[in-house]
Write an enzyme that holds these catalytic residues in place. Structure first.
Site, short mmCIF file in Angstrom:
data_model
loop_
_atom_site.label_atom_id
_atom_site.label_comp_id
_atom_site.label_asym_id
_atom_site.label_seq_id
_atom_site.Cartn_x
_atom_site.Cartn_y
_atom_site.Cartn_z
N HIS A 33 18.81 -2.02 16.12
CA HIS A 33 19.84 -2.98 16.53
C HIS A 33 19.49 -3.59 17.90
O HIS A 33 19.64 -4.79 18.12
CB HIS A 33 21.20 -2.29 16.68
CG HIS A 33 21.75 -1.72 15.40
ND1 HIS A 33 22.01 -0.38 15.25
CD2 HIS A 33 22.11 -2.30 14.24
CE1 HIS A 33 22.51 -0.16 14.05
NE2 HIS A 33 22.58 -1.30 13.40
N LYS A 145 14.34 -4.47 7.91
CA LYS A 145 14.61 -3.13 7.39
C LYS A 145 15.42 -3.23 6.09
O LYS A 145 15.21 -2.49 5.15
CB LYS A 145 15.38 -2.34 8.46
CG LYS A 145 16.19 -1.17 8.01
CD LYS A 145 15.32 0.01 7.71
CE LYS A 145 16.06 1.31 7.48
NZ LYS A 145 17.20 1.24 6.59
N ASP A 146 16.36 -4.18 6.09
CA ASP A 146 17.17 -4.44 4.89
C ASP A 146 16.65 -5.73 4.26
O ASP A 146 17.32 -6.77 4.29
CB ASP A 146 18.64 -4.55 5.27
CG ASP A 146 19.13 -3.27 5.91
OD1 ASP A 146 19.42 -2.32 5.18
OD2 ASP A 146 19.19 -3.20 7.16
N SER A 180 17.68 4.06 11.77
CA SER A 180 18.77 3.73 10.86
C SER A 180 20.00 4.53 11.28
O SER A 180 19.87 5.70 11.69
CB SER A 180 18.38 4.09 9.43
OG SER A 180 19.52 4.14 8.61
P1 AMP Z 1 23.55 -2.19 10.04
O1 AMP Z 1 24.34 -1.81 11.24
O2 AMP Z 1 22.86 -1.05 9.38
O3 AMP Z 1 24.34 -3.05 9.08
O4 AMP Z 1 22.38 -3.12 10.58
C1 AMP Z 1 22.64 -4.27 11.33
C2 AMP Z 1 21.37 -5.08 11.41
O5 AMP Z 1 20.34 -4.31 12.04
C3 AMP Z 1 20.83 -5.49 10.03
O6 AMP Z 1 20.40 -6.82 10.08
C4 AMP Z 1 19.68 -4.52 9.83
O7 AMP Z 1 18.68 -5.02 8.98
C5 AMP Z 1 19.16 -4.36 11.25
N1 AMP Z 1 18.40 -3.11 11.38
C6 AMP Z 1 18.77 -1.87 10.98
N2 AMP Z 1 17.80 -0.97 11.23
C7 AMP Z 1 16.77 -1.66 11.79
C8 AMP Z 1 15.47 -1.30 12.27
N3 AMP Z 1 15.02 -0.06 12.24
N4 AMP Z 1 14.69 -2.28 12.79
C9 AMP Z 1 15.14 -3.57 12.84
N5 AMP Z 1 16.35 -3.96 12.41
C10 AMP Z 1 17.16 -3.03 11.89
#
Ligand code: AMP
Length: 270
Positions: A33, A145-146, A180
């Site tokens: 993030h 990542k997603d 993650s």
């Molecule tokens: P989330 O809080 O899991 O919904 O993730 C929020 C954003 O952060 C999404 O766009 C994810 O793809 C990105 N994200 C999550 N983990 C990573 C990572 N290890 N590297 C880069 N971006 C990430």
């Protein structure tokens, strides 16, 4: 950093803001993030981060209930980064209007996580559209990542919002494990296992690029992973990174994996 806890707060604060970068998150913030946020801070005049654990994208109630939430740590990370705005809406702030038409994925998109988490991406696309409508950013930062999420949001988000989606590289630890929020649900042994699996898949992708019989290698690797790590594997598939069609050559392809270590589901792509 202004903390906005309602749409009224948000509308007031963003009244005359232009060149706004938006980083949507579900909290449980980590280095992945942080890299998205730093990119927005660098590229945009103002940066807004949202923390919203979106109930409609969870196909399992327990998964929603157990999703890592860590408000205090998130706040201290965001203060340190000196973002301009943090938006922490309630469900009613995001879902104040009923959709005119429901989101339906095309058959060819019901692959990978869309096949295993029914309704997940419909929830993701819906919430992304809602947040974009409320915030009206110029740029939205999403992580590779997603990868399937990035692909589908690009494909299904209506173009009328006039914002640019910026894709950001996956941030990993020394063992190639992608940061993650769900890693926080793993105990010490499970975390070590996740690191070993990531390292192995990373090396396996390299091996694939030198091999001719990709299909067989992947099929063997699936059995090998399940046996060696005692995981439940949803998928291990090589797919073209531009259209997500199954592929049998490494060039322009990514290796997608989703698996469970006990109750925790992890995804990645290499
Ligand atoms: P989330 O809080 O899991 O919904 O993730 C929020 C954003 O952060 C999404 O766009 C994810 O793809 C990105 N994200 C999550 N983990 C990573 C990572 N290890 N590297 C880069 N971006 C990430």
């Amino acid at each position: 950093m202004k903390i906005l806890i309602s749409n009224n707060d948000l509308n007031e604060a963003l009244y005359d803001v232009s060149n706004l970068g938006f980083v949507p998150t579900m909290g449980g913030l980590h280095k992945g993030h942080i890299s998205l946020i730093k990119k927005s801070l660098k590229e945009c005049k103002k940066t807004i981060v949202s923390i919203f654990v979106n109930p409609t994208q969870f196909n399992n109630k327990n998964d929603f209930r157990n999703y890592p939430r860590n408000k205090n740590e998130d706040l201290s990370i965001l203060k340190r980064l000196k973002i301009n705005f943090l938006y922490v809406p309630k469900v009613k702030d995001v879902y104040y209007l009923k959709r005119k038409s429901s989101i339906k994925l095309k058959k060819k998109d019901k692959i990978l996580c869309a096949k295993f988490r029914i309704g997940h991406f419909e929830g993701v696309i819906d919430v992304m559209e809602r947040l974009t409508k409320i915030i009206k950013p110029q740029k939205v930062y999403l992580g590779e990542k997603d990868f399937q999420q990035l692909f589908l949001v690009n494909k299904y988000m209506p173009k009328q919002y006039n914002m640019k989606i910026i894709s950001c590289k996956t941030i990993r630890d020394n063992n190639k494990l992608a940061f993650s929020s769900r890693n926080k649900l793993l105990n010490r042994i499970e975390l070590a296992q996740a690191k070993s699996i990531s390292k192995e898949i990373f090396l396996f992708k390299k091996k694939l690029s030198k091999s001719r019989n990709i299909k067989k290698l992947i099929s063997d690797k699936k059995k090998d992973l399940v046996n060696s790590f005692n995981i439940k594997l949803d998928y291990l598939e090589l797919r073209n990174k531009f259209n997500l069609k199954l592929s049998n050559k490494v060039k322009n392809s990514k290796l997608f994996i989703a698996y469970y270590i006990n109750k925790v589901r992890l995804i990645d792509n290499f």
